[in-house]
Design an enzyme around this catalytic site. Structure first.
Site, PDB file in Angstrom:
ATOM      1  N   ASP A 158       0.802  -1.211   0.000  1.00 32.51           N
ATOM      2  CA  ASP A 158       0.000   0.000   0.000  1.00 32.51           C
ATOM      3  C   ASP A 158       0.843   1.273   0.000  1.00 32.51           C
ATOM      4  O   ASP A 158       0.657   2.161  -0.826  1.00 32.51           O
ATOM      5  CB  ASP A 158      -0.914  -0.013   1.230  1.00 32.51           C
ATOM      6  CG  ASP A 158      -1.664   1.293   1.398  1.00 32.51           C
ATOM      7  OD1 ASP A 158      -2.352   1.691   0.447  1.00 32.51           O
ATOM      8  OD2 ASP A 158      -1.552   1.904   2.469  1.00 32.51           O
ATOM      9  N   ASP A 194       4.130   0.768   4.298  1.00 32.49           N
ATOM     10  CA  ASP A 194       3.883  -0.525   4.953  1.00 32.49           C
ATOM     11  C   ASP A 194       3.745  -1.609   3.893  1.00 32.49           C
ATOM     12  O   ASP A 194       4.025  -1.383   2.716  1.00 32.49           O
ATOM     13  CB  ASP A 194       2.630  -0.436   5.825  1.00 32.49           C
ATOM     14  CG  ASP A 194       1.393   0.002   5.025  1.00 32.49           C
ATOM     15  OD1 ASP A 194       1.518   0.218   3.797  1.00 32.49           O
ATOM     16  OD2 ASP A 194       0.315   0.123   5.608  1.00 32.49           O
ATOM     17  N   TYR A 253      -8.653   2.647   6.064  1.00 34.70           N
ATOM     18  CA  TYR A 253      -9.253   3.296   4.902  1.00 34.70           C
ATOM     19  C   TYR A 253     -10.766   3.196   5.046  1.00 34.70           C
ATOM     20  O   TYR A 253     -11.399   2.339   4.429  1.00 34.70           O
ATOM     21  CB  TYR A 253      -8.786   2.643   3.594  1.00 34.70           C
ATOM     22  CG  TYR A 253      -7.366   2.961   3.198  1.00 34.70           C
ATOM     23  CD1 TYR A 253      -7.057   4.103   2.462  1.00 34.70           C
ATOM     24  CD2 TYR A 253      -6.313   2.130   3.571  1.00 34.70           C
ATOM     25  CE1 TYR A 253      -5.752   4.393   2.102  1.00 34.70           C
ATOM     26  CE2 TYR A 253      -5.011   2.413   3.217  1.00 34.70           C
ATOM     27  CZ  TYR A 253      -4.731   3.547   2.485  1.00 34.70           C
ATOM     28  OH  TYR A 253      -3.436   3.831   2.129  1.00 34.70           O
ATOM     29  N   GLU A 312       5.230  10.225   4.263  1.00 36.62           N
ATOM     30  CA  GLU A 312       4.852   8.924   3.721  1.00 36.62           C
ATOM     31  C   GLU A 312       4.594   9.026   2.223  1.00 36.62           C
ATOM     32  O   GLU A 312       4.321  10.101   1.677  1.00 36.62           O
ATOM     33  CB  GLU A 312       3.623   8.354   4.426  1.00 36.62           C
ATOM     34  CG  GLU A 312       3.384   6.895   4.039  1.00 36.62           C
ATOM     35  CD  GLU A 312       2.454   6.169   4.983  1.00 36.62           C
ATOM     36  OE1 GLU A 312       2.618   4.950   5.134  1.00 36.62           O
ATOM     37  OE2 GLU A 312       1.564   6.799   5.549  1.00 36.62           O
TER      38      GLU A 312
END
Length: 692
Positions: A83, A86, A234, A444
């Site tokens: 994703d 991670d 999510y 990120e």
């Protein structure tokens, strides 16, 4: 990674009612090499590749991973993409990324082909759809999440080393009639339908397989309505957008008007039926694909209503969206650049229809901000431009393993540059950015971040790329050996010499565990023998051993010269580094002098440094360093004449051309990555010219 608070952050940003400010022009207007930025943005997906074939691409620092995915449900669910930073394969962002990338290829295919990126993009798109097809074993079951975000996020290390004994990796969620997931099914159907459109001239059989799955999955999501789950990472807010997105692309693939009828029903359920319009002040993203829906409906139908909705959205972003002092359109703090990049893609796609220069100028201004035209004069695409981020929140690029058996830190320098990754971006008040791996809201990266970015850069390459071409594919960034020991002196006297040493498995191509590793520390006890003492008057003890390490007693090496060694061994799995603190003692003799010890040479008391005089072994075979009496190899002395000059350059060039196998491979491996290739040649040229 941590998307749990994303909805709250979004609500907060909306409630702030930020007043737009006049964009401050930080640098002169300029054209970047959008083609190079474009090619690198695609390369990012190869870093997030999951499955047994990871590493069979341009990034050799990636390797096979998560080869047991799906075994808990009796299926092979390997493949797909991690994703973000991670390693979970979440449903919604995976479907969104695949469909948006497929859309980018559909809209700007000429750019992909002209700039040599079509084979890479099609390879990525097929890896997505191969995975989706595996996840859809029958018409009423679709597996859409592998891995648990909570347990996965407790692990920081390369994906290749994330075995089931470290973290569990369940096939966590599946869409069934009892637990529907219309959102994931709708967007995945869009990705599969787009694959049919994009691939039918490449492999018609495979394309038709994707189209059949798209139809069935769409019907499944439409029949059994409900929202997907993600474990809180999510949280989906609706499925009407996703079903509409699937229907749009099934209509484009089949020209079947029943899909348009379905869209009318979905929009009516949304409250957009009849004369009702819609003010969409968000953008195309993993939780809301209405931005893409209305742009495509406006293009496919020429319906004034859809055109008005698409243009209202674009005009809001251009004129009214919150704007940072540096000129960035800013609608959310968490991963803000993904939203702006996606809106740029919408603008560039819609420009094809409208020919409104405002849309083109908007996209250029925002993409230029991301590439360096901002108050920091810094690129937000890793590996592109100036002062780009070096510490994105990404485990594979970090290459570090926290906890056992690596005992490293995520804040250690990253082993790889994550070329092409779009980081979350700056703050909204001062355009500041902290290049900090722990600030994941800003640092990120993710497959959904880059999806719209790839599409926008494809458009920029189309309109502004000219004759530009991508730069060469970057190589391995490592400049140190894969196996080594670094050490320092903690205490030194005529009674005791205490050493702190770290054995390293810094394997890169790809990362892997090693068993049976050890290092040897050589001592010269001749000063004790001169005073009538022997090795029996000298002791050795381990003060601290990490990772299951053990320490031997003294082992003779050259008894005639009174040279001995102690061996620190790790029989189990080792990756990263493991510490051994040990002491050489002569409390009775009180005449210990470590200065003549072979392994003591060049060690310091105030800092730790790599020592080639503390050799490393694998199952007893030396793989790094020197032993007493061995000839030291000078890095760059390819031909072995004890000098580094143009003759070495000639020999290395012959070797690389396949004409001379008789070179010193250790001396020729200048960057320490375990192979001898053109990257070593570049370093040797710099070394000889005095530039390195």
């Amino acid at each position: 990674m941590k998307k749990l608070l994303a909805t709250l952050v979004t609500v907060f940003m909306i409630c702030m009612q930020i007043t737009p400010v006049q964009a401050a022009k930080s640098t002169e207007d300029k054209n970047y090499n959008y083609v190079d930025a474009f090619s690198k943005s695609i390369l990012f997906y190869e870093a997030n590749w999951c499955g047994p074939d990871a590493g069979n691409n341009r990034l050799k620092w990636r390797g096979p991973c998560h080869e047991d995915d799906g075994k808990d449900v009796g299926l092979d669910l390997t493949g797909g993409f991690h994703d973000a930073g991670d390693h979970v394969k979440f449903g919604l962002p995976q479907a969104y990324a695949a469909s948006t990338l497929g859309w980018a290829y559909y809209e700007f295919k000429d750019s992909f082909v002209k700039k040599g990126q079509d084979k890479y993009m099609l390879n990525i798109l097929k890896h997505f759809t191969d995975y989706f097809l595996k996840c859809y074993p029958n018409k009423t079951t679709f597996y859409y999440q592998c891995g648990d975000g909570t347990t996965d996020h407790s692990y920081w290390g390369p994906p290749e080393l994330q075995t089931l004994d470290i973290t569990t990796r369940p096939t966590l969620y599946a869409a069934t009639p009892d637990k529907p997931a219309s959102d994931v099914c709708g967007s995945t159907a869009a990705a599969l339908a787009l694959m049919y459109i994009n691939y039918k001239d490449v492999d018609a059989e495979y394309a038709n397989k994707c189209l059949t799955a798209a139809k069935d999955l769409y019907d499944f999501g439409k029949t059994y309505k409900g929202l997907s789950e993600s474990g809180g990472f999510y949280g989906s807010t609706g499925y009407l957008d996703d079903l509409s997105w699937g229907a749009v692309w099934l209509y484009a693939a089949t020209n079947d008007n029943s899909y348009m009828t379905d869209i009318d029903s979905f929009l009516t359920a949304k409250g957009i039926g009849g004369d009702n319009s819609y003010s969409n002040h968000w953008t195309h993203c993993w939780d809301d694909v209405f931005g893409g829906v209305f742009v495509k409906l406006a293009q496919l139908t020429n319906n004034p209503k859809y055109k008005a909705i698409a243009e209202e959205n674009l005009n809001y972003w251009i004129k009214d969206a919150p704007t940072t002092p540096g000129g960035l359109k800013y609608i959310a703090s968490w991963g803000t650049l993904r939203y702006t990049a996606a809106e740029c893609m919408l603008a560039l796609v819609y420009y094809k229809t409208s020919k409104n220069e405002e849309y083109l100028n908007f996209a250029k201004s925002q993409i230029d901000y991301m590439l360096g035209s901002n108050p920091r004069n810094s690129s937000y695409e890793v590996g592109f431009g100036n002062n780009y981020p070096k510490n994105p929140h990404h485990r594979a690029a970090s290459g570090r393993m926290e906890g056992a058996p690596g005992y490293e830190k995520k804040t250690d320098p990253e082993k790889h540059l994550l070329y092409g990754a779009l980081v979350g971006g700056p703050d909204g008040t001062s355009d500041d950015y902290s290049d900090d791996v722990n600030q994941y809201v800003n640092s990120e990266v993710a497959i959904d971040y880059n999806a719209g970015f790839v599409g926008a850069l494809a458009g920029m390459s189309n309109y502004y790329g000219g004759d530009n071409l991508p730069e060469d594919v970057p190589g391995i960034e490592a400049n140190s050996p894969q196996y080594y020991v670094d050490a320092n002196i903690m205490k030194e006297s005529n009674e005791e010499c205490t050493i702190q040493a770290f054995i390293h498995n810094a394997s890169l191509l790809p990362p892997h565990y090693e068993k049976g590793m050890s290092f040897r520390y050589y001592v010269d006890l001749s000063e004790l023998y001169k005073k009538g003492y022997t090795v029996n008057d000298v002791g050795v003890r381990a003060n601290y051993a990490a990772g299951g390490g053990t320490l031997s007693g003294f082992i003779p090496y050259d008894e005639a010269k009174h040279i001995y060694y102690v061996e620190a061994s790790w029989p189990g799995q080792l990756y990263g580094k493991a510490e051994m603190q040990f002491a050489i003692t002569a409390y009775n003799a009180k005449c210990l002098d470590a200065s003549n010890d072979f392994s003591r040479q060049n060690l310091k008391s105030d800092s730790t440094n790599i020592s080639e005089n503390i050799p490393v072994y694998k199952n007893g075979v030396k793989i790094f360093g020197n032993e007493p009496g061995s000839v030291e190899v000078k890095t760059g002395d390819v031909n072995g004449d004890n000098t580094v000059d143009g003759r070495d350059l000639m020999e290395l060039r012959k070797y690389l051309a396949g004409n001379n196998p008789n070179i010193n491979l250790k001396a020729a491996d200048l960057n320490g990555d375990g192979i001898v290739n053109g990257r070593d040649l570049v370093i040797l040229i710099k070394l000889i010219s005095g530039k390195q």
